[in-house]
Design a protein around this motif. Structure first.
Motif, short mmCIF file in Angstrom:
data_model
loop_
_atom_site.label_atom_id
_atom_site.label_comp_id
_atom_site.label_asym_id
_atom_site.label_seq_id
_atom_site.Cartn_x
_atom_site.Cartn_y
_atom_site.Cartn_z
N GLY A 60 1.06 -1.05 -0.10
CA GLY A 60 -0.22 -0.42 0.37
C GLY A 60 1.25 1.32 0.13
O GLY A 60 2.79 1.06 -0.10
N GLY A 61 0.37 2.85 0.38
CA GLY A 61 1.27 3.46 0.02
C GLY A 61 2.07 4.00 0.95
O GLY A 61 3.04 4.88 0.95
N ASP A 62 1.26 3.36 2.35
CA ASP A 62 2.79 3.59 3.75
C ASP A 62 3.42 2.47 4.28
O ASP A 62 3.17 1.52 4.38
N TRP A 63 4.59 2.44 3.78
CA TRP A 63 5.54 1.91 3.49
C TRP A 63 6.56 1.39 5.08
O TRP A 63 7.05 0.46 5.60
N ARG A 64 5.68 2.29 6.46
CA ARG A 64 5.75 2.09 7.61
C ARG A 64 5.29 0.98 8.49
O ARG A 64 5.37 0.05 9.04
N SER A 65 4.33 0.60 7.64
CA SER A 65 3.54 -0.97 7.66
C SER A 65 2.65 -1.43 7.22
O SER A 65 1.98 -0.45 5.95
#
Length: 339
Positions: free
Chosen positions: A306-311
């Motif tokens: 998805g868009g958030d690479w931290r989660s």
């Protein structure tokens, strides 16, 4: 197989299994599929690029056949043509087709790339002191997304076929973009000018996309001229992007929904080209691997990113977001393999 290659395989399978629609013969834009989908031509150019990444990494696999299916579906879905209203969209398709010709020597891809390039050149006009227009129904709006990729095309065409006219096109487009839409002190690349007919430069729009294509254009110009100043410019742009657009952890932040989901992947595609061409880029190599590590950890069980690479993302994931993740992983896999 290194750890990034394994992640690439998982992400590429997610790309194909979740987004490619066997009934229509082309990729859908969202997963799960929306009841009403708009046709977003340029996302499919990057889907082709991502499939080429897979093919070049693993020629014995199914990637080339997948590329051919997505290419045929894109051509058909776009009205049995690769021409379009948006010049930057056509530029991305041309870049993908040139890479396809490089990889396969299939004359169809070369023919189409040259055909579309002729249409792209009609974007140049005198508004804003020159430059390529963003789209055919707004010829006085000039931006980096329409100019820097066009310069890359022109420089790459010259390197492959030696036509002086292409070099001249590349030089004038690149020079206009550098002089009009780049901060001369920081080398941060601005998005566009005269969007609302007021001559204003959109300096508040800060996107990885613009940094990626401009450093890519400077790098291609360096490959032709051997001028170190062009390579140094590409490095400055790349490093300024980290300062402006990455978090303190070195992970690049999500820039927004829809088209914005693709921007980071574009930056990393050209960042890889830079770090393999220049010396003393260990800091930038680490940035590639750090973001690839983040993408690997943020990947869902179905292989989607998805868009958030931290989660790990829950809910809808669109093709643009996922393609950025695939591209970062593919660049890291190449980098590790070559080192």
């Amino acid at each position: 197989m290194n750890i990034y290659e394994s992640a690439c395989e998982k992400a590429q399978e997610g790309l194909w299994n979740c987004f490619f629609d066997e009934k229509t013969g082309v990729m859908v834009n969202h997963m799960p599929v929306r009841e009403e989908e708009n046709w977003i031509y340029w996302w499919h150019a990057h889907a082709l690029d991502a499939l080429l990444d897979g093919y070049l990494r693993k020629p014995e696999g199914e990637y080339l056949e997948r590329f051919r299916k997505e290419y045929a579906g894109t051509y058909r879905e776009n009205g049995n043509t690769l021409l379009h209203n948006w010049y930057d969209d056509m530029e991305w398709m041309t870049l993908a087709l040139l890479r396809a010709w490089d990889a396969t020597k299939d004359e169809e891809y070369k023919k189409q790339a040259l055909f579309v390039w002729e249409d792209i050149k009609t974007a140049w006009n005198d508004a804003c002191g020159g430059g390529m227009a963003w789209k055919k129904d707004q010829l006085d709006y000039k931006n980096t997304p329409a100019n820097a990729p066009a310069a890359i095309i022109a420089f790459r065409l010259y390197q492959r076929f030696g036509k002086k006219e292409d070099l001249e096109w590349g030089e004038k487009i690149f020079t206009w973009n550098r002089d009009q839409l780049m901060d001369p002190e920081t080398c941060f690349v601005w998005d566009g000018m005269n969007r609302e007919g007021d001559g204003k430069i959109d300096k508040e729009w800060k996107f990885t996309y613009c940094q990626g294509v401009m450093l890519g254009a400077a790098l291609e110009y360096y490959r032709i001229t051997g001028e170190k100043e062009q390579l140094e410019l590409a490095e400055k742009i790349a490093r300024r992007a980290v300062v402006e657009l990455a978090g303190e952890d070195g992970i690049f932040n999500y820039e927004g929904k829809d088209d914005c989901g693709l921007f980071r992947g574009i930056y990393f595609r050209y960042l890889y080209e830079l770090v393999t061409a220049a010396d003393d880029c260990d800091d930038l190599k680490k940035i590639i691997l750090k973001n690839a590590d983040a993408v690997s950890k943020a990947m869902r069980e179905d292989g989607l990113v998805g868009g958030d690479w931290r989660s790990v993302s829950a809910g809808e994931i669109d093709l643009a977001q996922h393609l950025s993740g695939v591209m970062v992983l593919e660049m890291a896999a190449k980098l590790v393999k070559e080192d």
